[in-house]
Design an enzyme around this catalytic site. Sequence first.
Site, PDB file in Angstrom:
ATOM      1  N   TRP A  91       0.817  -1.220   0.000  1.00 32.29           N
ATOM      2  CA  TRP A  91       0.000   0.000   0.000  1.00 32.29           C
ATOM      3  C   TRP A  91       0.853   1.274   0.000  1.00 32.29           C
ATOM      4  O   TRP A  91       0.324   2.358  -0.191  1.00 32.29           O
ATOM      5  CB  TRP A  91      -0.921   0.029   1.223  1.00 32.29           C
ATOM      6  CG  TRP A  91      -1.930  -1.072   1.289  1.00 32.29           C
ATOM      7  CD1 TRP A  91      -2.092  -2.108   0.396  1.00 32.29           C
ATOM      8  CD2 TRP A  91      -2.921  -1.264   2.303  1.00 32.29           C
ATOM      9  NE1 TRP A  91      -3.111  -2.924   0.808  1.00 32.29           N
ATOM     10  CE2 TRP A  91      -3.644  -2.430   1.972  1.00 32.29           C
ATOM     11  CE3 TRP A  91      -3.272  -0.571   3.467  1.00 32.29           C
ATOM     12  CZ2 TRP A  91      -4.684  -2.913   2.760  1.00 32.29           C
ATOM     13  CZ3 TRP A  91      -4.307  -1.043   4.252  1.00 32.29           C
ATOM     14  CH2 TRP A  91      -5.010  -2.204   3.888  1.00 32.29           C
ATOM     15  N   LYS A  92       2.121   1.137   0.288  1.00 28.42           N
ATOM     16  CA  LYS A  92       3.024   2.296   0.410  1.00 28.42           C
ATOM     17  C   LYS A  92       2.440   3.297   1.427  1.00 28.42           C
ATOM     18  O   LYS A  92       1.795   2.878   2.379  1.00 28.42           O
ATOM     19  CB  LYS A  92       3.272   2.938  -0.955  1.00 28.42           C
ATOM     20  CG  LYS A  92       3.638   1.904  -2.018  1.00 28.42           C
ATOM     21  CD  LYS A  92       4.153   2.514  -3.269  1.00 28.42           C
ATOM     22  CE  LYS A  92       4.376   1.421  -4.304  1.00 28.42           C
ATOM     23  NZ  LYS A  92       5.043   1.906  -5.499  1.00 28.42           N
ATOM     24  N   GLU A 127      11.554  -6.298  -9.432  1.00 29.03           N
ATOM     25  CA  GLU A 127      10.763  -5.107  -9.743  1.00 29.03           C
ATOM     26  C   GLU A 127      11.597  -4.127 -10.572  1.00 29.03           C
ATOM     27  O   GLU A 127      12.355  -3.322 -10.012  1.00 29.03           O
ATOM     28  CB  GLU A 127      10.335  -4.418  -8.445  1.00 29.03           C
ATOM     29  CG  GLU A 127       9.473  -5.283  -7.551  1.00 29.03           C
ATOM     30  CD  GLU A 127       8.552  -4.423  -6.706  1.00 29.03           C
ATOM     31  OE1 GLU A 127       7.342  -4.582  -6.839  1.00 29.03           O
ATOM     32  OE2 GLU A 127       9.050  -3.577  -5.942  1.00 29.03           O
ATOM     33  N   SER A 137       3.635  -2.185 -12.207  1.00 28.35           N
ATOM     34  CA  SER A 137       2.407  -1.905 -12.978  1.00 28.35           C
ATOM     35  C   SER A 137       1.621  -3.166 -13.348  1.00 28.35           C
ATOM     36  O   SER A 137       1.022  -3.236 -14.427  1.00 28.35           O
ATOM     37  CB  SER A 137       2.735  -1.087 -14.232  1.00 28.35           C
ATOM     38  OG  SER A 137       3.278   0.163 -13.858  1.00 28.35           O
ATOM     39  N   GLY A 192       1.630  -2.681  -6.359  1.00 31.63           N
ATOM     40  CA  GLY A 192       1.529  -1.375  -5.724  1.00 31.63           C
ATOM     41  C   GLY A 192       0.161  -0.770  -5.947  1.00 31.63           C
ATOM     42  O   GLY A 192      -0.815  -1.089  -5.269  1.00 31.63           O
ATOM     43  N   GLY A 193       0.063   0.109  -6.958  1.00 30.27           N
ATOM     44  CA  GLY A 193      -1.163   0.874  -7.205  1.00 30.27           C
ATOM     45  C   GLY A 193      -2.436   0.036  -7.215  1.00 30.27           C
ATOM     46  O   GLY A 193      -3.439   0.401  -6.581  1.00 30.27           O
TER      47      GLY A 193
HETATM   48  C1  PEP Z   1       5.663  -1.629  -6.113  1.00 34.77           C
HETATM   49  O1  PEP Z   1       5.808  -0.512  -5.665  1.00 34.77           O
HETATM   50  O2  PEP Z   1       6.151  -2.616  -5.531  1.00 34.77           O
HETATM   51  C2  PEP Z   1       4.907  -1.764  -7.355  1.00 34.77           C
HETATM   52  C3  PEP Z   1       5.031  -2.872  -8.042  1.00 34.77           C
HETATM   53  O3  PEP Z   1       4.114  -0.694  -7.714  1.00 34.77           O
HETATM   54  P1  PEP Z   1       3.106  -0.612  -8.966  1.00 34.77           P
HETATM   55  O4  PEP Z   1       2.336  -1.910  -9.002  1.00 34.77           O
HETATM   56  O5  PEP Z   1       2.232   0.563  -8.663  1.00 34.77           O
HETATM   57  O6  PEP Z   1       3.949  -0.435 -10.180  1.00 34.77           O
END
Ligand code: PEP
Length: 253
Positions: free
Chosen positions: A10-11, A170, A216, A237-238
């Site tokens: 969730w950051k 990542e 993403s 993430g998002g």
């Molecule tokens: C993350 O921050 O670990 C990530 C994968 O973010 P997002 O899915 O938003 O790219």
Amino acid sequence: MRQKIVAGNWKMNNTLDEGLKLTTEIANMVADEVRGDVRVILAPPFIHLSQVKSLIKDTDKLFLSAQNCNENESGAYTGEVSTSMLSSIEVEYVIIGHSERREYFNESNEQLAKKIDATLSEGLLPIFCCGESLEVRESGDFISFICNQINESLFHLSTEQFSKVVIAYEPIWAIGTGKTASSEQAQDVHAEIRKYVASKYGDKIADETTILYGGSAKPANAPELFACPDVDGGLIGGASLKSRDFVDIVKSF
Ligand code: PEP
């Protein structure tokens, strides 16, 4: 056995009320819709952890992760959280070395090795993040860059310790940018990571290591990514901030 995992990072998002609402929605959907062999991990901000734990403790499909920890046992480190504090509220996983921590908080491979040790010595399971920037990707030397991150932060571990580690690949150029790595790009790097792990710990351990993709990922691209033989799930993430999207990703295997 290699564990399938989808973890939601969730950051620094969600008030406590918002986080508990999101947790309840996810818990209900997971109970009804998700098959038993996928482990779903929620990584909310520190202040949510204890109450999120109360909401998920009766399910065996949902697990709790912190987004970071301090490498020291205790003491004068204002604002920091130790691994014994995390295990005292029954956190199970800790994300270590997210690219945002490496970039904004200058976390080095050497410091991350200490965080890995602090995590394992408390019986917590590390989700170790690695991955290259666009500049490194375009230099062509990204596999050795990623292997070096793994070598410097993980390869001091015994085989038994290493067997507890989850790796998350990542690519920084794909995080929060909407630009996902193609399934071929993800598979190629995951296979290289597994080969590198085998060179140190042998084929059996390498085969059993869970390697997640992050960058993403969303319901539209998760099925293709998760179908790759060396992609064992995702760090999201998002899309982990929307219960429907997150659970649809979990259901993408
Ligand atoms: C993350 O921050 O670990 C990530 C994968 O973010 P997002 O899915 O938003 O790219």
